[in-house]
Design an enzyme around this catalytic site. Structure first.
Site, PDB file in Angstrom:
ATOM      1  N   SER A  21     -11.003  71.309 -10.655  1.00  0.00           N
ATOM      2  CA  SER A  21     -11.335  72.094  -9.454  1.00  0.00           C
ATOM      3  C   SER A  21     -12.283  73.249  -9.788  1.00  0.00           C
ATOM      4  CB  SER A  21     -10.063  72.606  -8.765  1.00  0.00           C
ATOM      5  OG  SER A  21      -9.464  73.640  -9.489  1.00  0.00           O
ATOM      6  N   LEU A 101     -12.032  74.719 -29.806  1.00  0.00           N
ATOM      7  CA  LEU A 101     -13.325  74.276 -30.339  1.00  0.00           C
ATOM      8  C   LEU A 101     -13.413  74.577 -31.830  1.00  0.00           C
ATOM      9  CD1 LEU A 101     -15.818  75.419 -27.538  1.00  0.00           C
ATOM     10  CD2 LEU A 101     -14.458  73.322 -27.695  1.00  0.00           C
ATOM     11  N   HIS A 117      -9.229  81.322 -17.960  1.00  0.00           N
ATOM     12  CA  HIS A 117      -7.804  81.215 -18.309  1.00  0.00           C
ATOM     13  C   HIS A 117      -6.975  81.847 -17.180  1.00  0.00           C
ATOM     14  CE1 HIS A 117      -4.316  80.774 -20.859  1.00  0.00           C
ATOM     15  NE2 HIS A 117      -3.974  82.011 -20.518  1.00  0.00           N
TER      16      HIS A 117
HETATM   17  C1  GAR Z   1      -7.040  76.230 -14.503  1.00  0.00           C
HETATM   18  O1  GAR Z   1      -5.994  76.977 -13.957  1.00  0.00           O
HETATM   19  C2  GAR Z   1      -7.559  76.878 -15.767  1.00  0.00           C
HETATM   20  O2  GAR Z   1      -7.578  78.274 -15.707  1.00  0.00           O
HETATM   21  C3  GAR Z   1      -6.551  76.393 -16.778  1.00  0.00           C
HETATM   22  O3  GAR Z   1      -6.342  75.052 -16.454  1.00  0.00           O
HETATM   23  C4  GAR Z   1      -6.517  74.892 -15.036  1.00  0.00           C
HETATM   24  C5  GAR Z   1      -7.526  73.789 -14.826  1.00  0.00           C
HETATM   25  O4  GAR Z   1      -7.638  73.483 -13.464  1.00  0.00           O
HETATM   26  N1  GAR Z   1      -7.021  76.571 -18.114  1.00  0.00           N
HETATM   27  C6  GAR Z   1      -6.261  76.950 -19.130  1.00  0.00           C
HETATM   28  O5  GAR Z   1      -5.070  77.122 -19.038  1.00  0.00           O
HETATM   29  C7  GAR Z   1      -7.019  77.143 -20.437  1.00  0.00           C
HETATM   30  N2  GAR Z   1      -6.241  77.862 -21.379  1.00  0.00           N
HETATM   31  P1  GAR Z   1      -8.885  72.686 -12.932  1.00  0.00           P
HETATM   32  O6  GAR Z   1      -9.001  71.431 -13.822  1.00  0.00           O
HETATM   33  O7  GAR Z   1      -8.544  72.321 -11.534  1.00  0.00           O
HETATM   34  O8  GAR Z   1     -10.098  73.556 -13.041  1.00  0.00           O
END
Ligand code: GAR
Length: 213
Positions: A21, A101, A117
């Site tokens: 998203s 990474l 994050h």
């Molecule tokens: C989001 O909430 C992002 O901040 C988190 O994963 C989700 C991905 O949602 N990322 C982390 O936790 C990284 N440490 P999305 O695929 O719908 O963008």
């Protein structure tokens, strides 16, 4: 909608592992002219990542580089770097990309890798940030966009947005509230990045207002 025109504008790549998203929000913001750059490619490390379909529907080039197909992180990152070069990406945006990474990757894009994050870092790094926030009992959480370094959720903070944690929140309710803030924050950071407004000095990142120039 099909692809983007060939121009010399900035070209950002988005790396995803799942839903995508945040990736969609960046692509849509770019297409709407709110980010002065083009989505160059969306890369997933998981073949079934939901976001891949959405990217394809929008005419954004996609690639899958499965991490299981490589012997180690360095080899996998080498393959991802190849795809980034093929698509001429000048900025790498991690958006729900659940992989650390390698130093080789970070050295290939110095100061040009961003991550989002779902917490106010340095609180609650790592997976399940929203659950960690609820379990800790904080009253405010939010999201952070930061430059990526070799440590997990650690590099210089570019911008943060706070949201309230409500008494009756569960993980889904809090995650949804944070996600809305994520979509706004990440697009705004990319806009400022491509306008040349980010000034980095060690761990401190200033967003320069045009009047400051
Ligand atoms: C989001 O909430 C992002 O901040 C988190 O994963 C989700 C991905 O949602 N990322 C982390 O936790 C990284 N440490 P999305 O695929 O719908 O963008």
């Amino acid at each position: 909608m099909t692809g983007d025109p060939v121009t010399d504008a900035g070209r950002f790549a988005v790396l995803i592992s799942g839903r995508g998203s945040n990736m969609l929000s960046l692509v849509n913001a770019a297409r709407a002219g709110r980010i002065p750059a083009l989505p160059a490619v969306v890369i997933a490390n998981v073949a079934g990542a939901q976001g891949l379909h959405a990217a394809r529907d929008l005419g954004v080039p996609t690639a899958v580089v499965e991490h299981q197909a490589s012997a180690n992180r360095r080899e996998h990152d080498g393959k991802v770097l190849e795809v980034l070069r093929e698509h001429d990406a000048d900025l790498v945006c991690l958006a729900g990309y659940m992989r650390l990474l390698s130093p080789v990757f970070i050295a290939a894009y110095p100061g040009r890798i961003l991550n989002i994050h779902p917490s106010l870092l340095p609180a609650f790094p790592g997976p399940d940030a929203q659950r960690q926030a609820l379990e800790h009992g904080v009253k405010i959480s939010g999201c952070t966009v930061h430059f990526v370094d070799e440590q997990l959720d650690h590099g210089p903070v570019v911008a943060q947005a706070a949201v309230p944690v409500k008494d009756d929140d569960d993980e889904d309710l809090l995650s949804a509230r944070i996600l809305e803030a994520e979509h706004r924050l990440y697009a705004e950071v990319l806009r400022r990045y491509y306008l040349g407004h980010l000034v980095v000095s060690g761990r401190r990142v200033r967003i320069q207002e045009p009047a400051d120039e």
